[in-house]
Structure formats: structure tokens, C-alpha cells
Design an enzyme around this catalytic site. Sequence first.
Site, PDB file in Angstrom:
ATOM      1  N   CYS A  88       0.817  -1.219   0.000  1.00  0.00           N
ATOM      2  CA  CYS A  88       0.000   0.000   0.000  1.00  0.00           C
ATOM      3  C   CYS A  88       0.854   1.274   0.000  1.00  0.00           C
ATOM      4  CB  CYS A  88      -0.982  -0.059   1.163  1.00  0.00           C
ATOM      5  SG  CYS A  88      -2.459   0.910   0.837  1.00  0.00           S
ATOM      6  N   HIS A 186      -3.206  -5.547   1.697  1.00  0.00           N
ATOM      7  CA  HIS A 186      -2.500  -5.800   2.967  1.00  0.00           C
ATOM      8  C   HIS A 186      -2.518  -7.272   3.383  1.00  0.00           C
ATOM      9  CE1 HIS A 186      -2.032  -1.542   4.136  1.00  0.00           C
ATOM     10  NE2 HIS A 186      -3.164  -1.372   3.478  1.00  0.00           N
ATOM     11  N   GLU A 188      -0.667  -8.596   5.460  1.00  0.00           N
ATOM     12  CA  GLU A 188      -0.357  -8.639   6.904  1.00  0.00           C
ATOM     13  C   GLU A 188      -1.613  -8.492   7.764  1.00  0.00           C
ATOM     14  OE1 GLU A 188       0.028  -6.141   4.954  1.00  0.00           O
ATOM     15  OE2 GLU A 188      -0.298  -4.247   6.001  1.00  0.00           O
TER      16      GLU A 188
HETATM   17  N1  GLN Z   1      -3.919   6.169   0.975  1.00  0.00           N
HETATM   18  C1  GLN Z   1      -2.641   5.981   1.616  1.00  0.00           C
HETATM   19  C2  GLN Z   1      -1.539   6.746   0.878  1.00  0.00           C
HETATM   20  O1  GLN Z   1      -1.776   7.285  -0.158  1.00  0.00           O
HETATM   21  C3  GLN Z   1      -2.259   4.503   1.647  1.00  0.00           C
HETATM   22  C4  GLN Z   1      -3.184   3.756   2.551  1.00  0.00           C
HETATM   23  C5  GLN Z   1      -2.578   2.519   3.162  1.00  0.00           C
HETATM   24  O2  GLN Z   1      -1.362   2.323   3.191  1.00  0.00           O
HETATM   25  N2  GLN Z   1      -3.435   1.680   3.713  1.00  0.00           N
HETATM   26  O3  GLN Z   1      -0.440   6.788   1.336  1.00  0.00           O
END
Ligand code: GLN
Length: 205
Positions: A88, A186, A188
Site C-alpha cells: 500500500c 495488505h 499482513e
Molecule cells: N492512501 C494511503 C496513501 O496514499 C495509503 C493507505 C494505506 O497504506 N493503507 O499513502
Amino acid sequence: MKKIRVGIVALQGGVSEHAYMVRRAARNLGIDCEIVYVKHAENLNGIDALILPGGESTTIGALMARTGLLKPLKNLLEAGETPVLATCAGAILLAKRVVDKHVGEVKQPLLAVMDFEAVRNYFGRQRESFETPLRVRLDGGEVSVRGVFIRAPAFTKVWGRAESISDFEGVSVAVREGEKIALAFHPELTSDTVIHEYLLRKALG
Ligand code: GLN
């Protein structure tokens, strides 16, 4: 057996969740493993694998710049020998181009080491968080995972040495380039250690 040292970038975000999964994955594989919390450049010495967790990419990037981690980490990633798992926000930091779904081009510190474009917050407000079954193409074949998406990006362009290894609704949500994998979701936050086991196997060589 060789002891594996897994570095987890520990400036902000889902650090302990990854540490928990690494320990479980190591136990499943019967691997001796040490976790190194990476906050400064010297913590990178001697690590066999690296995790960049999710969180807020602007915050993590700014902290990397402030702690002097950005440059040495970029060098390590560009060398391309260390297996890397980024989730992410961590994946956003690895993209060579980053835009925001709502505000377009964004200025934020990036590591910019993988050939893909990440669109932040791609899945919009209504579906800021959702779960869906996914198939991910890893070296050993395809695996099924539960994709947990939290204000997740999508990877709208993939080029050069990078390839998409998972798609959802016509867009890439996982990219691999050499030893690095970047995921929009994710693993994790699930009970399934398959992705973390993949990383540890890579680290074992
Ligand atoms: N929206 C977040 C970003 O742009 C990422 C969200 C996340 O890591 N769960 O950094």
C-alpha cells in the site's frame, strides 16, 4: 541453517502487523529469523529482505527524508539484490510516478525505483476499504489470497522491467520487478502467511 535478517521500515504505519506475520511465516518454514526495525541508514547493514509497510505515504516519505534514510534506501533498492515486499503506502513510495485520484500530480518524497504508476486512493470514497479474493502470480505459480484494501492505490501503468502479477476490475493491484513486489492490498492483515513465506524463501536464496 542460516539466520535470515528481515528489515521492516519502522517510521509509521503497519509495522507490528508485518513483524507478527514474518515470525509466523518463519515458524511455518522452520527458518531462524531476526527482525530489524529500520529507522536509520545503519539499520540496513546486513539485512536479507526488506518490508515497506502501509500507512501514509506522504508521512513515511517525509520521515525518510528527515532521518536521512531516503538516499541509502534508494541505493539498496536500486542495487536490486535484496528481496522486497511493499504494501500500500510502501508500494506507492516505490513507484516511479505517483498521482492522486482526486488532486492529480502530487509532490511527495519517493524512492521511485519500480517501473509503474500508482494512483493514490484509486478506489474512491465509497469503497475506501473492502475485501476481495485475488489471484497473485508468484514464481512458483498462482496463489489465492484475501485482498484487504484500505484507501488503496491501483497501479494504472506498468512498463519496462516491471510486470503486473495481480489484477482486480481491470487494473493492476500487484507488481513485480526483479526481487521486489509491490502490493496495493495488505496481506499482513489476513491470517494467511503465503506472501511473507514467499519473501523469506527469496531471502534464503
Ligand atoms: N492512501 C494511503 C496513501 O496514499 C495509503 C493507505 C494505506 O497504506 N493503507 O499513502
